[in-house]
Design a protein around this motif. Structure first.
Motif, mmCIF file in Angstrom:
data_model
loop_
_atom_site.group_PDB
_atom_site.id
_atom_site.type_symbol
_atom_site.label_atom_id
_atom_site.label_comp_id
_atom_site.label_asym_id
_atom_site.label_seq_id
_atom_site.Cartn_x
_atom_site.Cartn_y
_atom_site.Cartn_z
ATOM 1 N N GLN A 58 0.747 -1.269 0.076
ATOM 2 C CA GLN A 58 0.131 -0.164 0.133
ATOM 3 C C GLN A 58 0.734 1.157 0.086
ATOM 4 O OE1 GLN A 58 -3.094 0.305 2.855
ATOM 5 N NE2 GLN A 58 -3.597 -2.136 2.644
ATOM 6 N N TRP A 59 1.920 1.257 0.755
ATOM 7 C CA TRP A 59 2.565 2.505 1.193
ATOM 8 C C TRP A 59 3.553 2.905 -0.353
ATOM 9 C CZ3 TRP A 59 4.498 1.636 6.636
ATOM 10 C CH2 TRP A 59 3.336 1.289 7.426
ATOM 11 N N ILE A 60 4.127 2.036 -0.714
ATOM 12 C CA ILE A 60 5.290 2.448 -1.768
ATOM 13 C C ILE A 60 4.607 2.974 -3.141
ATOM 14 C CG2 ILE A 60 7.089 1.480 -3.155
ATOM 15 C CD1 ILE A 60 7.867 -0.387 -0.995
ATOM 16 N N LYS A 61 4.874 4.325 -3.397
ATOM 17 C CA LYS A 61 4.151 4.827 -4.773
ATOM 18 C C LYS A 61 5.175 4.689 -5.992
ATOM 19 C CE LYS A 61 0.618 5.444 -2.167
ATOM 20 N NZ LYS A 61 -0.406 4.294 -2.461
ATOM 21 N N GLN A 62 6.441 4.805 -5.420
ATOM 22 C CA GLN A 62 7.351 4.880 -6.718
ATOM 23 C C GLN A 62 8.801 4.479 -6.143
ATOM 24 O OE1 GLN A 62 7.210 8.415 -9.278
ATOM 25 N NE2 GLN A 62 9.508 8.603 -9.150
ATOM 26 N N VAL A 63 9.579 3.600 -7.072
ATOM 27 C CA VAL A 63 10.920 3.062 -6.831
ATOM 28 C C VAL A 63 11.783 3.776 -7.905
ATOM 29 C CG1 VAL A 63 12.355 1.138 -6.321
ATOM 30 C CG2 VAL A 63 9.808 0.926 -5.871
ATOM 31 N N THR A 64 12.922 4.477 -7.415
ATOM 32 C CA THR A 64 13.966 5.010 -8.043
ATOM 33 C C THR A 64 15.387 4.444 -7.820
ATOM 34 O OG1 THR A 64 12.562 6.951 -8.208
ATOM 35 C CG2 THR A 64 14.634 7.330 -9.012
ATOM 36 N N ASP A 65 15.862 4.260 -8.558
ATOM 37 C CA ASP A 65 17.431 3.599 -8.573
ATOM 38 C C ASP A 65 18.356 4.935 -8.474
ATOM 39 O OD1 ASP A 65 20.008 2.686 -8.351
ATOM 40 O OD2 ASP A 65 19.539 1.159 -9.640
ATOM 41 N N VAL A 66 18.954 4.837 -7.100
ATOM 42 C CA VAL A 66 19.860 6.412 -6.979
ATOM 43 C C VAL A 66 21.322 5.967 -6.875
ATOM 44 C CG1 VAL A 66 18.025 7.954 -6.256
ATOM 45 C CG2 VAL A 66 19.204 6.431 -4.569
ATOM 46 N N THR A 67 21.706 4.898 -7.262
ATOM 47 C CA THR A 67 23.241 4.172 -7.264
ATOM 48 C C THR A 67 24.084 4.990 -7.706
ATOM 49 O OG1 THR A 67 22.018 1.946 -7.156
ATOM 50 C CG2 THR A 67 24.471 1.927 -7.359
ATOM 51 N N GLU A 68 23.672 5.362 -8.979
ATOM 52 C CA GLU A 68 24.472 6.243 -9.741
ATOM 53 C C GLU A 68 24.749 7.814 -9.061
ATOM 54 O OE1 GLU A 68 24.386 7.910 -14.056
ATOM 55 O OE2 GLU A 68 23.731 5.552 -14.154
ATOM 56 N N LEU A 69 23.855 8.363 -8.552
ATOM 57 C CA LEU A 69 23.794 9.591 -7.957
ATOM 58 C C LEU A 69 24.656 9.262 -6.803
ATOM 59 C CD1 LEU A 69 22.784 12.504 -6.959
ATOM 60 C CD2 LEU A 69 20.978 11.332 -5.736
ATOM 61 N N ALA A 70 24.555 8.182 -5.803
ATOM 62 C CA ALA A 70 25.623 7.871 -4.969
ATOM 63 C C ALA A 70 26.918 7.761 -5.382
ATOM 64 C CB ALA A 70 25.209 6.535 -4.169
ATOM 65 N N ALA A 71 27.147 7.399 -6.393
ATOM 66 C CA ALA A 71 28.493 7.110 -7.027
ATOM 67 C C ALA A 71 28.992 8.533 -7.482
ATOM 68 C CB ALA A 71 28.509 6.193 -8.347
ATOM 69 N N LYS A 72 28.216 9.287 -8.141
ATOM 70 C CA LYS A 72 28.680 10.724 -8.439
ATOM 71 C C LYS A 72 29.095 11.648 -7.338
ATOM 72 C CE LYS A 72 26.156 11.692 -12.706
ATOM 73 N NZ LYS A 72 25.008 12.141 -13.211
#
Length: 199
Positions: free
Chosen positions: A149-163
């Motif tokens: 119910q709660w999760i509305k969107q999933v985004t991969d931010v692995t690349e942001l972390a690496a940057k």
């Protein structure tokens, strides 16, 4: 401006608040493909910890380099209603010290689906700061609600972390800071703030 010792800071809008988790490739790929976690590979019966602080997630996962189980960083936009349900159905981990009767504590713990911890927030070097970041551990019925119910969107931010990490490593702190998610104080009702020990 002094930051309160215990305050929730997050990326949020009128409907959702962003939290972070780190997983292996199988769980991350499945979550991205399905828009939420699917079991298997996700384990519904385990306690899962969500964190609104990007830098605390970086500390916990070593910028996604700590181990293969945490090499993918996911940003999950969850409903504010669900997030606040979690806070209002929680128990502070440190309350264990207040119980002389261990059995009574275990009984309350088992009946409460959410655990709250306040750990030192981190800076770009992952050095602990004076103020705290909230970690929210969800189990039992809370995991089911989170996933279904709660999760509305999933985004991969692995690349942001690496940057961000690469800019920190080359001492480009202002550029690294400019890439960080803008986490603002999240307002709580007095009742909820009291419940979780927030200021």
């Amino acid at each position: 401006m002094t930051i309160p010792i215990r305050q929730i800071r997050a990326v949020y809008d009128d409907n959702t608040i962003r939290v972070y988790q780190a997983y292996n490739n199988a769980i991350a790929d499945s979550a991205l493909a399905n828009g939420t976690f699917v079991s298997p590979p996700f384990k519904m019966e385990r306690m899962t910890w969500i964190k609104p602080s990007f830098l605390w997630m970086m500390y916990r996962s070593g910028w996604g380099k700590k181990d293969n189980g945490q090499n993918r960083i996911l940003a999950l936009d969850v409903s504010r209603e669900g997030f606040e349900w979690a806070l209002n159905n929680s128990l502070l981990s440190h309350q264990a010290k207040e119980f002389k009767d261990k059995e009574a504590w275990l009984k309350i713990k088992k009946a409460t689906p959410v655990r709250i911890q306040w750990d030192p927030e981190r800076d770009l070097d992952l050095t602990p700061l004076e103020h705290r970041a909230i970690q929210i551990g969800i189990t039992n019925e809370a995991v089911d609600l989170y996933v279904n119910q709660w999760i509305k969107q999933v985004t991969d931010v692995t690349e942001l972390a690496a940057k961000v990490k690469s800019l920190v490593d080359s001492n480009q702190y202002s550029q690294a800071t400019s890439l960080l998610p803008i986490e603002l104080p999240y307002l709580l009702s007095q009742e909820t703030a009291n419940k979780i020990g927030a200021e």
